[in-house]
Design a protein around this motif. Sequence first.
Motif, PDB file in Angstrom:
ATOM      1  N   ASP A 161       0.807  -1.214   0.000  1.00  0.00           N
ATOM      2  CA  ASP A 161       0.000   0.000   0.000  1.00  0.00           C
ATOM      3  C   ASP A 161       0.847   1.274   0.000  1.00  0.00           C
ATOM      4  O   ASP A 161       0.306   2.376   0.094  1.00  0.00           O
ATOM      5  CB  ASP A 161      -0.937   0.020   1.220  1.00  0.00           C
ATOM      6  CG  ASP A 161      -1.963  -1.115   1.169  1.00  0.00           C
ATOM      7  OD1 ASP A 161      -2.418  -1.435   0.046  1.00  0.00           O
ATOM      8  OD2 ASP A 161      -2.290  -1.676   2.231  1.00  0.00           O
ATOM      9  N   PHE A 162       2.167   1.117  -0.110  1.00  0.00           N
ATOM     10  CA  PHE A 162       3.035   2.295  -0.029  1.00  0.00           C
ATOM     11  C   PHE A 162       2.928   3.132  -1.294  1.00  0.00           C
ATOM     12  O   PHE A 162       2.881   2.633  -2.411  1.00  0.00           O
ATOM     13  CB  PHE A 162       4.491   1.874   0.183  1.00  0.00           C
ATOM     14  CG  PHE A 162       5.426   3.036   0.418  1.00  0.00           C
ATOM     15  CD1 PHE A 162       5.711   3.461   1.705  1.00  0.00           C
ATOM     16  CD2 PHE A 162       5.993   3.721  -0.651  1.00  0.00           C
ATOM     17  CE1 PHE A 162       6.560   4.538   1.932  1.00  0.00           C
ATOM     18  CE2 PHE A 162       6.836   4.795  -0.442  1.00  0.00           C
ATOM     19  CZ  PHE A 162       7.125   5.207   0.845  1.00  0.00           C
ATOM     20  N   SER A 163       2.921   4.464  -1.090  1.00  0.00           N
ATOM     21  CA  SER A 163       2.937   5.406  -2.198  1.00  0.00           C
ATOM     22  C   SER A 163       3.774   6.606  -1.786  1.00  0.00           C
ATOM     23  O   SER A 163       3.653   7.093  -0.665  1.00  0.00           O
ATOM     24  CB  SER A 163       1.513   5.856  -2.547  1.00  0.00           C
ATOM     25  OG  SER A 163       1.526   6.816  -3.592  1.00  0.00           O
ATOM     26  N   GLY A 164       4.629   7.098  -2.664  1.00  0.00           N
ATOM     27  CA  GLY A 164       5.447   8.255  -2.346  1.00  0.00           C
ATOM     28  C   GLY A 164       6.930   7.975  -2.487  1.00  0.00           C
ATOM     29  O   GLY A 164       7.349   7.006  -3.136  1.00  0.00           O
ATOM     30  N   LYS A 165       7.728   8.816  -1.852  1.00  0.00           N
ATOM     31  CA  LYS A 165       9.187   8.752  -2.013  1.00  0.00           C
ATOM     32  C   LYS A 165       9.824   7.744  -1.065  1.00  0.00           C
ATOM     33  O   LYS A 165       9.408   7.586   0.081  1.00  0.00           O
ATOM     34  CB  LYS A 165       9.804  10.128  -1.777  1.00  0.00           C
ATOM     35  CG  LYS A 165      11.310  10.181  -2.007  1.00  0.00           C
ATOM     36  CD  LYS A 165      11.848  11.596  -1.874  1.00  0.00           C
ATOM     37  CE  LYS A 165      11.443  12.430  -3.071  1.00  0.00           C
ATOM     38  NZ  LYS A 165      12.086  13.768  -3.056  1.00  0.00           N
ATOM     39  N   ILE A 166      10.858   7.098  -1.579  1.00  0.00           N
ATOM     40  CA  ILE A 166      11.670   6.158  -0.797  1.00  0.00           C
ATOM     41  C   ILE A 166      13.111   6.616  -0.865  1.00  0.00           C
ATOM     42  O   ILE A 166      13.608   6.987  -1.934  1.00  0.00           O
ATOM     43  CB  ILE A 166      11.534   4.725  -1.339  1.00  0.00           C
ATOM     44  CG1 ILE A 166      10.147   4.168  -1.003  1.00  0.00           C
ATOM     45  CG2 ILE A 166      12.629   3.815  -0.786  1.00  0.00           C
ATOM     46  CD1 ILE A 166       9.858   2.823  -1.609  1.00  0.00           C
ATOM     47  N   LYS A 167      13.781   6.617   0.283  1.00  0.00           N
ATOM     48  CA  LYS A 167      15.181   7.028   0.352  1.00  0.00           C
ATOM     49  C   LYS A 167      16.015   5.915   0.959  1.00  0.00           C
ATOM     50  O   LYS A 167      15.669   5.374   2.010  1.00  0.00           O
ATOM     51  CB  LYS A 167      15.316   8.300   1.204  1.00  0.00           C
ATOM     52  CG  LYS A 167      15.771   9.539   0.432  1.00  0.00           C
ATOM     53  CD  LYS A 167      15.988  10.715   1.360  1.00  0.00           C
ATOM     54  CE  LYS A 167      16.593  11.894   0.615  1.00  0.00           C
ATOM     55  NZ  LYS A 167      15.685  12.553  -0.311  1.00  0.00           N
ATOM     56  N   ASN A 175       7.794   0.934   6.299  1.00  0.00           N
ATOM     57  CA  ASN A 175       6.562   1.671   5.998  1.00  0.00           C
ATOM     58  C   ASN A 175       6.768   3.170   5.847  1.00  0.00           C
ATOM     59  O   ASN A 175       5.965   3.846   5.194  1.00  0.00           O
ATOM     60  CB  ASN A 175       5.506   1.399   7.082  1.00  0.00           C
ATOM     61  CG  ASN A 175       5.012  -0.037   7.050  1.00  0.00           C
ATOM     62  OD1 ASN A 175       4.892  -0.631   5.974  1.00  0.00           O
ATOM     63  ND2 ASN A 175       4.733  -0.611   8.214  1.00  0.00           N
ATOM     64  N   ASP A 176       7.827   3.725   6.457  1.00  0.00           N
ATOM     65  CA  ASP A 176       8.066   5.165   6.312  1.00  0.00           C
ATOM     66  C   ASP A 176       8.902   5.507   5.084  1.00  0.00           C
ATOM     67  O   ASP A 176       9.156   6.673   4.799  1.00  0.00           O
ATOM     68  CB  ASP A 176       8.706   5.746   7.571  1.00  0.00           C
ATOM     69  CG  ASP A 176      10.108   5.184   7.842  1.00  0.00           C
ATOM     70  OD1 ASP A 176      10.577   4.341   7.037  1.00  0.00           O
ATOM     71  OD2 ASP A 176      10.729   5.584   8.843  1.00  0.00           O
ATOM     72  N   GLY A 177       9.349   4.484   4.347  1.00  0.00           N
ATOM     73  CA  GLY A 177      10.092   4.715   3.114  1.00  0.00           C
ATOM     74  C   GLY A 177      11.552   5.077   3.299  1.00  0.00           C
ATOM     75  O   GLY A 177      12.224   5.453   2.336  1.00  0.00           O
ATOM     76  N   GLU A 213      17.242   7.679  -4.163  1.00  0.00           N
ATOM     77  CA  GLU A 213      15.807   7.759  -3.920  1.00  0.00           C
ATOM     78  C   GLU A 213      15.024   7.429  -5.182  1.00  0.00           C
ATOM     79  O   GLU A 213      15.535   7.522  -6.298  1.00  0.00           O
ATOM     80  CB  GLU A 213      15.418   9.152  -3.416  1.00  0.00           C
ATOM     81  CG  GLU A 213      15.691  10.262  -4.404  1.00  0.00           C
ATOM     82  CD  GLU A 213      15.364  11.640  -3.844  1.00  0.00           C
ATOM     83  OE1 GLU A 213      15.289  11.793  -2.612  1.00  0.00           O
ATOM     84  OE2 GLU A 213      15.166  12.567  -4.665  1.00  0.00           O
ATOM     85  N   PHE A 214      13.800   7.004  -4.981  1.00  0.00           N
ATOM     86  CA  PHE A 214      12.880   6.795  -6.089  1.00  0.00           C
ATOM     87  C   PHE A 214      11.451   6.974  -5.572  1.00  0.00           C
ATOM     88  O   PHE A 214      11.229   7.064  -4.356  1.00  0.00           O
ATOM     89  CB  PHE A 214      13.072   5.419  -6.735  1.00  0.00           C
ATOM     90  CG  PHE A 214      12.882   4.243  -5.810  1.00  0.00           C
ATOM     91  CD1 PHE A 214      11.641   3.640  -5.652  1.00  0.00           C
ATOM     92  CD2 PHE A 214      13.958   3.726  -5.108  1.00  0.00           C
ATOM     93  CE1 PHE A 214      11.479   2.547  -4.817  1.00  0.00           C
ATOM     94  CE2 PHE A 214      13.811   2.628  -4.263  1.00  0.00           C
ATOM     95  CZ  PHE A 214      12.564   2.039  -4.122  1.00  0.00           C
ATOM     96  N   GLN A 215      10.523   7.054  -6.485  1.00  0.00           N
ATOM     97  CA  GLN A 215       9.137   7.324  -6.128  1.00  0.00           C
ATOM     98  C   GLN A 215       8.261   6.147  -6.528  1.00  0.00           C
ATOM     99  O   GLN A 215       8.380   5.610  -7.629  1.00  0.00           O
ATOM    100  CB  GLN A 215       8.644   8.580  -6.853  1.00  0.00           C
ATOM    101  CG  GLN A 215       7.228   8.984  -6.504  1.00  0.00           C
ATOM    102  CD  GLN A 215       7.186  10.255  -5.678  1.00  0.00           C
ATOM    103  OE1 GLN A 215       8.227  10.796  -5.323  1.00  0.00           O
ATOM    104  NE2 GLN A 215       6.001  10.726  -5.390  1.00  0.00           N
ATOM    105  N   VAL A 216       7.388   5.736  -5.615  1.00  0.00           N
ATOM    106  CA  VAL A 216       6.385   4.725  -5.938  1.00  0.00           C
ATOM    107  C   VAL A 216       5.117   5.450  -6.359  1.00  0.00           C
ATOM    108  O   VAL A 216       4.555   6.243  -5.600  1.00  0.00           O
ATOM    109  CB  VAL A 216       6.099   3.806  -4.728  1.00  0.00           C
ATOM    110  CG1 VAL A 216       5.021   2.790  -5.090  1.00  0.00           C
ATOM    111  CG2 VAL A 216       7.367   3.091  -4.292  1.00  0.00           C
ATOM    112  N   ILE A 217       4.682   5.200  -7.594  1.00  0.00           N
ATOM    113  CA  ILE A 217       3.545   5.908  -8.174  1.00  0.00           C
ATOM    114  C   ILE A 217       2.358   4.960  -8.261  1.00  0.00           C
ATOM    115  O   ILE A 217       2.450   3.893  -8.870  1.00  0.00           O
ATOM    116  CB  ILE A 217       3.893   6.432  -9.581  1.00  0.00           C
ATOM    117  CG1 ILE A 217       5.135   7.320  -9.507  1.00  0.00           C
ATOM    118  CG2 ILE A 217       2.728   7.172 -10.205  1.00  0.00           C
ATOM    119  CD1 ILE A 217       5.788   7.549 -10.842  1.00  0.00           C
ATOM    120  N   ARG A 218       1.251   5.338  -7.664  1.00  0.00           N
ATOM    121  CA  ARG A 218       0.042   4.517  -7.725  1.00  0.00           C
ATOM    122  C   ARG A 218      -1.094   5.222  -8.446  1.00  0.00           C
ATOM    123  O   ARG A 218      -2.212   4.732  -8.511  1.00  0.00           O
ATOM    124  CB  ARG A 218      -0.387   4.096  -6.317  1.00  0.00           C
ATOM    125  CG  ARG A 218       0.651   3.196  -5.655  1.00  0.00           C
ATOM    126  CD  ARG A 218       0.142   2.496  -4.425  1.00  0.00           C
ATOM    127  NE  ARG A 218       1.170   1.631  -3.870  1.00  0.00           N
ATOM    128  CZ  ARG A 218       1.395   0.381  -4.266  1.00  0.00           C
ATOM    129  NH1 ARG A 218       0.656  -0.147  -5.212  1.00  0.00           N
ATOM    130  NH2 ARG A 218       2.353  -0.335  -3.724  1.00  0.00           N
TER     131      ARG A 218
END
Length: 226
Positions: A89-95, A119-121, A195-200
């Motif tokens: 269910d994760f969406s947003g930036k990951i570092k 869960n906090d990326g 970093e990268f972004q998870v796009i939903r």
Amino acid sequence: MKQKTNDILFYLGITLLLIGAFGLTFAAFFAIIGLPVFTIGIILILLSKRKLKTKALWILGSVVVIVGFWPFWTKINTIEPETYLVPEDFSGKIKIIYGLECGIKPKIENGRRILEIPNDGILFVDYEFKSGIIDHEYYSIDKSGKRVKLERYENYEKGTKNIPGIGFGASGNFPGEMPNGGFSSESPLTVHYSEFQVIRDSTVKYDFKTERKFDSIVRAKIEKCK
């Protein structure tokens, strides 16, 4: 064609051939220039009045060296393969934060590092950041451990609505403190990240406040880790 002109064409062609070959092998960033230079070198050699065997030896020899070198160059410049497992269910930036002792030591699965994203990326790893050719795979993972592959999108605004994907790949650093009290990326205390972004969804809007808050959380965690 005079002998002097013939020699100029041949030796200039060889010079350009070798410069172009270097650009197409050792200096990947130079490849966009190396190919035209290499091509011009071939043309000049062909225009010279040297024996066909001599021309073929230089041209085909250079091509064989370049083609034979590519797999070797790719291998030595490819960093260790990594697989990222992202909560379903994760969406947003990951570092990913590199080189701190509090970082995890990823397990290895089929020759690939397995990076399980919290869960906090924000994930800390104990190894140093390396630049090079990447071999990354991304998966969404549910609580039962089932994985669904996430594709990378160059243009996430088209064709990705309601389809999870990966975008915004980048790397950078948080500059470390210098002896003079300033901060610089040359400091041994510099912390590197990727970093990268998870796009939903197809609509991803940049929010300065959200980005600043996320970076503040990352910096706080880095300080705590140190």
